[in-house]
Design an enzyme around this catalytic site. Structure first.
Site, mmCIF file in Angstrom:
data_model
loop_
_atom_site.group_PDB
_atom_site.id
_atom_site.type_symbol
_atom_site.label_atom_id
_atom_site.label_comp_id
_atom_site.label_asym_id
_atom_site.label_seq_id
_atom_site.Cartn_x
_atom_site.Cartn_y
_atom_site.Cartn_z
ATOM 1 N N HIS A 1 -3.564 -4.298 -4.673
ATOM 2 C CA HIS A 1 -3.602 -3.622 -3.179
ATOM 3 C C HIS A 1 -4.919 -3.951 -2.658
ATOM 4 O O HIS A 1 -5.904 -3.302 -2.849
ATOM 5 C CB HIS A 1 -3.632 -2.164 -2.935
ATOM 6 C CG HIS A 1 -3.593 -1.750 -1.539
ATOM 7 N ND1 HIS A 1 -4.095 -0.443 -1.494
ATOM 8 C CD2 HIS A 1 -3.043 -2.323 -0.408
ATOM 9 C CE1 HIS A 1 -4.346 -0.362 0.018
ATOM 10 N NE2 HIS A 1 -3.509 -1.476 0.613
ATOM 11 N N GLU B 1 -6.952 -2.001 -4.932
ATOM 12 C CA GLU B 1 -6.625 -0.982 -6.000
ATOM 13 C C GLU B 1 -5.647 -1.739 -6.828
ATOM 14 O O GLU B 1 -4.562 -2.609 -6.417
ATOM 15 C CB GLU B 1 -6.075 -0.167 -5.183
ATOM 16 C CG GLU B 1 -6.944 0.867 -4.485
ATOM 17 C CD GLU B 1 -6.273 1.831 -3.377
ATOM 18 O OE1 GLU B 1 -6.735 3.001 -3.269
ATOM 19 O OE2 GLU B 1 -5.203 1.409 -2.653
ATOM 20 N N ASN C 1 -6.314 5.011 0.715
ATOM 21 C CA ASN C 1 -5.326 5.626 1.828
ATOM 22 C C ASN C 1 -5.105 6.947 1.784
ATOM 23 O O ASN C 1 -4.747 7.750 2.919
ATOM 24 C CB ASN C 1 -4.132 4.749 1.873
ATOM 25 C CG ASN C 1 -4.285 3.151 2.376
ATOM 26 O OD1 ASN C 1 -5.146 3.196 3.134
ATOM 27 N ND2 ASN C 1 -3.535 2.351 2.062
ATOM 28 N N SER D 1 0.818 -1.072 0.001
ATOM 29 C CA SER D 1 0.040 0.192 0.192
ATOM 30 C C SER D 1 0.896 1.352 0.100
ATOM 31 O O SER D 1 0.236 2.301 -0.063
ATOM 32 C CB SER D 1 -0.912 -0.008 1.544
ATOM 33 O OG SER D 1 -0.024 0.003 2.561
#
Length: 298
Positions: A147, A159, A198, A126
């Site tokens: 991810h 992702e 994130n 990440s």
């Protein structure tokens, strides 16, 4: 050599049997794929299997899936300390080892030598973009980020992040694999630190920490506000405890290394908890306190 094609993906290798890697492996096995879960330590693999058995047993008890489904999934999984053997048979590899660039680059070097020429080599990272890893291989067009989110057995988002050399076929195959294992892919066409989810989470967490550290509200009340006013399933402090305060600490340091912006350094309260070993549910104490089963006690 033909490029990647989702119809040719039958065997998946997951490297790293921590919480993320083991759950990613089970997600793929539940979807019908043959899965090898690899780690350098037998003890880690044993703990991973025990934890998966506990989680799956709970799902059976609650009627979320049948015992037959679970047994069939475990039947499709192998747990091994060998990397090259399973890599040589893999059509798709998902790396989920420690968030250290040097370790990942070495893993990808070994995978590149062992895996078939059509195999996609994806990293679950990440924080580390795949362009920093791809040149450790001879197949940068087959390297990307895939991810998953914690807990991978539950969270639906994946992702898929291309690097400048990632081929369209690699992105399409990775996104379709995510769909076939029951997830919803989000394709990110440009590498940025933190990707999409994130970055948004970081903005919320940074504001929550600022409010707490400046005495505006207690962390409990900030969590309550996020749940009851914004509809979040859990507040930012509860989420930090779930994912690990060490993860938040290292992610902030990684962002700071990339940006050089002092605002990206870990917050004072995060540094203090990290240094005291108060890492959240995994250590029994973070923002809240937990029993041995990970249930909150205060």
């Amino acid at each position: 050599m033909a490029g990647p094609n989702i119809e040719n993906v039958r065997r998946i290798l997951v490297v790293g049997s921590g919480a993320m890697g083991s759950q990613i492996g089970m997600v793929c096995a539940l979807a019908g794929y043959e899965v090898a879960l690899q780690d350098i330590e037998e003890e880690m693999l044993g703990r991973a299997r025990e934890e998966l058995e506990r989680r799956m047993g709970r799902n059976v008890e609650k009627g979320r899936m049948s015992r037959e489904e679970v047994e069939a999934a475990f039947g499709r999984m192998t747990f091994t300390t060998d990397l090259e053997g399973p890599a040589s048979e893999a059509d798709f590899v998902i790396e989920a080892v420690v968030e250290r660039l040097d370790v990942k680059r070495e893993v990808f070097r070994r995978l590149d030598r062992a895996a078939p020429g059509h195999a996609v080599l994806a990293t679950n990272s990440s924080t580390i973009v795949s362009s920093r890893i791809a040149d450790a291989t001879g197949r940068p067009e087959l390297v990307c980020n895939m991810h998953f989110f914690n807990p991978a057995l539950v969270m639906r988002c994946v992702e898929v992040v291309r690097n400048p050399k990632t081929s369209d076929a690699t992105v399409e195959t990775t996104a379709e694999l995510a769909r076939r294992v029951g997830k919803e892919p989000v394709v990110i066409n440009k590498e940025v630190p933190g990707f999409v989810a994130n970055r948004i989470l970081h903005a919320i967490r940074s504001e929550a920490l600022w409010l707490y550290e400046n005495g505006v509200a207690s962390f409990e009340d900030i969590d309550t506000a996020c749940r009851t006013a914004l509809g979040h399933p859990m507040g930012p402090f509860e989420l930090m405890d779930l994912t690990g305060i060490d993860v938040a600490y290292h992610a902030a340091n990684s962002r700071y290394e990339e940006s050089g912006d002092p605002k990206d350094r870990p917050a004072k309260s995060i540094v203090e908890k990290y240094e005291r070993g108060e890492l959240g549910r995994k250590s029994g104490r973070g923002w809240y306190t937990y029993d041995e089963e990970g249930r909150r006690v205060e």
